[in-house]
Design an enzyme around this catalytic site. Sequence first.
Site, PDB file in Angstrom:
ATOM      1  N   HIS A 148       0.843  -1.198   0.000  1.00 18.57           N
ATOM      2  CA  HIS A 148       0.000   0.000   0.000  1.00 18.57           C
ATOM      3  C   HIS A 148       0.885   1.258   0.000  1.00 18.57           C
ATOM      4  O   HIS A 148       0.684   2.165  -0.816  1.00 18.57           O
ATOM      5  CB  HIS A 148      -0.899  -0.041   1.252  1.00 18.57           C
ATOM      6  CG  HIS A 148      -1.634   1.232   1.539  1.00 18.57           C
ATOM      7  ND1 HIS A 148      -3.000   1.333   1.407  1.00 18.57           N
ATOM      8  CD2 HIS A 148      -1.206   2.446   1.970  1.00 18.57           C
ATOM      9  CE1 HIS A 148      -3.367   2.563   1.736  1.00 18.57           C
ATOM     10  NE2 HIS A 148      -2.290   3.256   2.091  1.00 18.57           N
ATOM     11  N   GLU A 149       1.878   1.271   0.902  1.00 18.34           N
ATOM     12  CA  GLU A 149       2.755   2.448   1.005  1.00 18.34           C
ATOM     13  C   GLU A 149       3.538   2.662  -0.282  1.00 18.34           C
ATOM     14  O   GLU A 149       3.753   3.795  -0.698  1.00 18.34           O
ATOM     15  CB  GLU A 149       3.721   2.307   2.186  1.00 18.34           C
ATOM     16  CG  GLU A 149       3.049   2.276   3.555  1.00 18.34           C
ATOM     17  CD  GLU A 149       2.131   3.460   3.813  1.00 18.34           C
ATOM     18  OE1 GLU A 149       2.440   4.567   3.353  1.00 18.34           O
ATOM     19  OE2 GLU A 149       1.088   3.257   4.468  1.00 18.34           O
ATOM     20  N   HIS A 165       1.792   4.731  -2.771  1.00 21.16           N
ATOM     21  CA  HIS A 165       2.026   6.169  -2.587  1.00 21.16           C
ATOM     22  C   HIS A 165       3.397   6.565  -3.132  1.00 21.16           C
ATOM     23  O   HIS A 165       3.545   7.577  -3.812  1.00 21.16           O
ATOM     24  CB  HIS A 165       2.005   6.530  -1.094  1.00 21.16           C
ATOM     25  CG  HIS A 165       0.669   6.360  -0.433  1.00 21.16           C
ATOM     26  ND1 HIS A 165      -0.469   6.968  -0.892  1.00 21.16           N
ATOM     27  CD2 HIS A 165       0.298   5.664   0.669  1.00 21.16           C
ATOM     28  CE1 HIS A 165      -1.484   6.660  -0.097  1.00 21.16           C
ATOM     29  NE2 HIS A 165      -1.048   5.853   0.859  1.00 21.16           N
ATOM     30  N   ASP A 206      -5.587   8.585   4.293  1.00 21.59           N
ATOM     31  CA  ASP A 206      -5.488   8.938   2.878  1.00 21.59           C
ATOM     32  C   ASP A 206      -6.722   9.724   2.424  1.00 21.59           C
ATOM     33  O   ASP A 206      -6.613  10.643   1.614  1.00 21.59           O
ATOM     34  CB  ASP A 206      -5.341   7.669   2.035  1.00 21.59           C
ATOM     35  CG  ASP A 206      -4.032   6.963   2.336  1.00 21.59           C
ATOM     36  OD1 ASP A 206      -3.069   7.643   2.731  1.00 21.59           O
ATOM     37  OD2 ASP A 206      -3.978   5.734   2.186  1.00 21.59           O
TER      38      ASP A 206
HETATM   39 ZN    ZN Z   1      -2.037   5.239   2.580  1.00 20.48          ZN
END
Ligand code: ZN
Length: 374
Positions: free
Chosen positions: A58-59, A62, A160
């Site tokens: 997930h990170e 980003h 987020d």
């Molecule tokens: Zn996030």
Amino acid sequence: MTWSIPLGRVYGTEVRVHVTFLLLLLWIAVINAGQGGLPAAGRGVLFVLLVFVCIVLHEFGHVLAARRFGVTTPDITLLPIGGVARLSRIPEQPGQELVIALAGPAVTLVIAVVLFAVTGTRPTLVTVDPGGSLVGMMARLASVNLFLLLFNLIPAFPMDGGRALRALLGYRLGFVQATQIAASVGQGFAFLLGFLGLIANPILLFIALFVYLGAAAEAHTVQLRQVAQGMIVGDSMMTRFETLPLDAGLDDAVRALIRTAQRIFPVVDGTGRLQGVLSQSALVQRAQAGGPDVVVADLMTRGIPAVHPYQPLGDALRLLQDGSLPAVAVTDAADRLVGLVTSETIGEVMLTHGVRSSRAAGAGRQPGRTRDAA
Ligand SMILES: [Zn+2]
């Protein structure tokens, strides 16, 4: 002290794990071992590690989205409640921030969809203990990812969704105002969560605290940036201070600390050039551990960057925040030390600035670097 341990580098981003995450692993192992012995403890730890891998992915959603806009990510820290990617700056365009904020949840969505499809289970948030079954474990992982997705999309800082909200508000309002609204929504949400925590689940209290502090930190960083805008380093530096020589002993440093009430001391060599700074906290922390022949050169923070008095204050703020430094040096044209900028000197300017221009809030979106939890 950051309380996090580096695991390694991926694409130039350091992946760190917070010690509380290791405590969580230990806790899971102990709880599971108490119920089902060693195999259950192993399964419990394995499951948490799989969740951990999903959060890292997930990170990196980003990180890779940020890189497209030329924003680097020095590190990712994994906490028991999720990951925090520290971006080197917040992108200037609302559209870019929107893409970066949603890239993480997009990865989580893909993981959830794939896992639900592979295991042939219906999407649900309800998890059951899979026992020893691999398919059961994957189905449970899918549910956890679905939960992570929904939690991250709550439109409140520092989730987020809060960033996406700021980006959307940023199209109509200034960056500072958009941040203030998104941070207020985040803090309101934290109170709601805390209230639920009181009557339902104490873990929610912990998450509420995280959300509250995250929202407050974001609002503060942006406020600092707004104040720094239009000011120069000379407006916010301390110019009266005592220096310490490299070979000063601990006793000298402690005496100087008491005599001057200074919180930070530049450490200079024989020619008066800055070699490092010694902060009050470093002195107090290490004074007890150090022996009789420890000198300030052993305790100081080296590699302090220097700016000129006429540079924008934002430059000094960026150096302070990016490097997590106790101070930034100010030198004149002849490279002599003339001042120090610390978060305290900037904080004082902020206080007085707030009095003068509290009505001038809502300035335009300004470029600048800051920490970003996403
Ligand atoms: Zn996030």
